[in-house]
Write a protein that holds these residues in place. Structure first.
Motif, mmCIF file in Angstrom:
data_model
loop_
_atom_site.group_PDB
_atom_site.id
_atom_site.type_symbol
_atom_site.label_atom_id
_atom_site.label_comp_id
_atom_site.label_asym_id
_atom_site.label_seq_id
_atom_site.Cartn_x
_atom_site.Cartn_y
_atom_site.Cartn_z
ATOM 1 N N PHE A 13 -33.473 30.033 6.532
ATOM 2 C CA PHE A 13 -34.241 29.728 8.182
ATOM 3 C C PHE A 13 -32.849 30.456 8.900
ATOM 4 N N PHE A 14 -32.056 30.138 8.991
ATOM 5 C CA PHE A 14 -30.731 29.677 9.227
ATOM 6 C C PHE A 14 -30.153 31.839 9.009
ATOM 7 N N PRO A 15 -29.988 32.300 10.554
ATOM 8 C CA PRO A 15 -28.944 33.471 9.961
ATOM 9 C C PRO A 15 -27.437 33.321 9.417
ATOM 10 N N LYS A 16 -27.919 34.944 8.966
ATOM 11 C CA LYS A 16 -26.627 34.772 7.950
ATOM 12 C C LYS A 16 -24.946 35.382 9.021
ATOM 13 N N GLN A 17 -23.903 34.769 8.636
ATOM 14 C CA GLN A 17 -22.904 35.255 9.561
ATOM 15 C C GLN A 17 -22.190 36.873 9.460
ATOM 16 N N GLY A 18 -23.400 37.444 10.340
ATOM 17 C CA GLY A 18 -22.498 38.769 10.323
ATOM 18 C C GLY A 18 -20.854 38.822 11.210
ATOM 19 N N PRO A 30 -18.020 36.360 16.210
ATOM 20 C CA PRO A 30 -17.576 35.354 16.484
ATOM 21 C C PRO A 30 -18.200 34.251 15.133
ATOM 22 N N VAL A 31 -16.953 33.290 14.518
ATOM 23 C CA VAL A 31 -17.619 32.700 13.660
ATOM 24 C C VAL A 31 -18.365 31.744 13.791
ATOM 25 N N ARG A 32 -19.921 31.321 12.974
ATOM 26 C CA ARG A 32 -20.744 30.836 13.627
ATOM 27 C C ARG A 32 -20.132 29.143 13.623
ATOM 28 N N LYS A 33 -20.660 28.516 14.828
ATOM 29 C CA LYS A 33 -20.983 27.122 15.030
ATOM 30 C C LYS A 33 -21.301 27.001 13.847
ATOM 31 N N GLU A 34 -21.275 25.398 13.433
ATOM 32 C CA GLU A 34 -21.889 23.767 12.379
ATOM 33 C C GLU A 34 -23.573 24.224 12.321
ATOM 34 N N ASP A 35 -23.967 24.613 11.380
ATOM 35 C CA ASP A 35 -25.245 24.499 11.876
ATOM 36 C C ASP A 35 -26.760 23.701 12.099
ATOM 37 N N ARG A 36 -25.572 22.165 11.323
ATOM 38 C CA ARG A 36 -26.284 21.162 11.264
ATOM 39 C C ARG A 36 -25.848 20.633 12.464
ATOM 40 N N LYS A 37 -24.887 20.486 13.222
ATOM 41 C CA LYS A 37 -24.717 20.411 15.163
ATOM 42 C C LYS A 37 -25.449 20.664 16.037
ATOM 43 N N VAL A 70 -34.162 29.662 20.216
ATOM 44 C CA VAL A 70 -35.363 31.019 21.031
ATOM 45 C C VAL A 70 -35.309 31.787 20.007
ATOM 46 N N ARG A 71 -34.342 32.143 19.242
ATOM 47 C CA ARG A 71 -34.623 32.674 17.810
ATOM 48 C C ARG A 71 -35.683 31.929 17.548
#
Length: 59
Positions: free
Chosen positions: A10-15, A18-25, A58-59
Motif C-alpha cells: 500500500f506504500f508508494p514506491k520511491q520514484g 525528493p527522497v521519501r520520508k519514513e513511512d512509519r513517521k 489523501v492518496r
C-alpha cells in the motif's frame, strides 16, 4: 507478519523527486491527526512536514 510486511503493497514506491520520508513517521502523523482532530498545520515536526503527511493521507 512482523515489521509491517502486510502494509508494504500500500506504500508508494520511491520514484523521481525528493527522497521519501519514513513511512512509519508519516503514518503516525496521520493517526495523530485522526485521533486528536487537530488541524494539519498543527502537526508536530517529529512527523515530518504537514503537507507531506496530508498528501499521503489523501492518496
Amino acid at each position: 507478519m512482523r515489521n509491517g510486511r502486510l502494509l508494504l503493497p500500500f506504500f508508494p514506491k520511491q520514484g523521481r523527486g525528493p527522497v521519501r520520508k519514513e513511512d512509519r513517521k508519516v503514518l503516525n502523523g496521520i493517526f495523530y491527526i485522526l485521533r486528536t482532530g487537530a488541524p494539519w498545520r498543527d502537526l508536530a515536526d517529529r512527523y515530518g512536514p504537514h503537507t507531506t503527511v496530508y498528501n499521503r493521507y489523501v492518496r
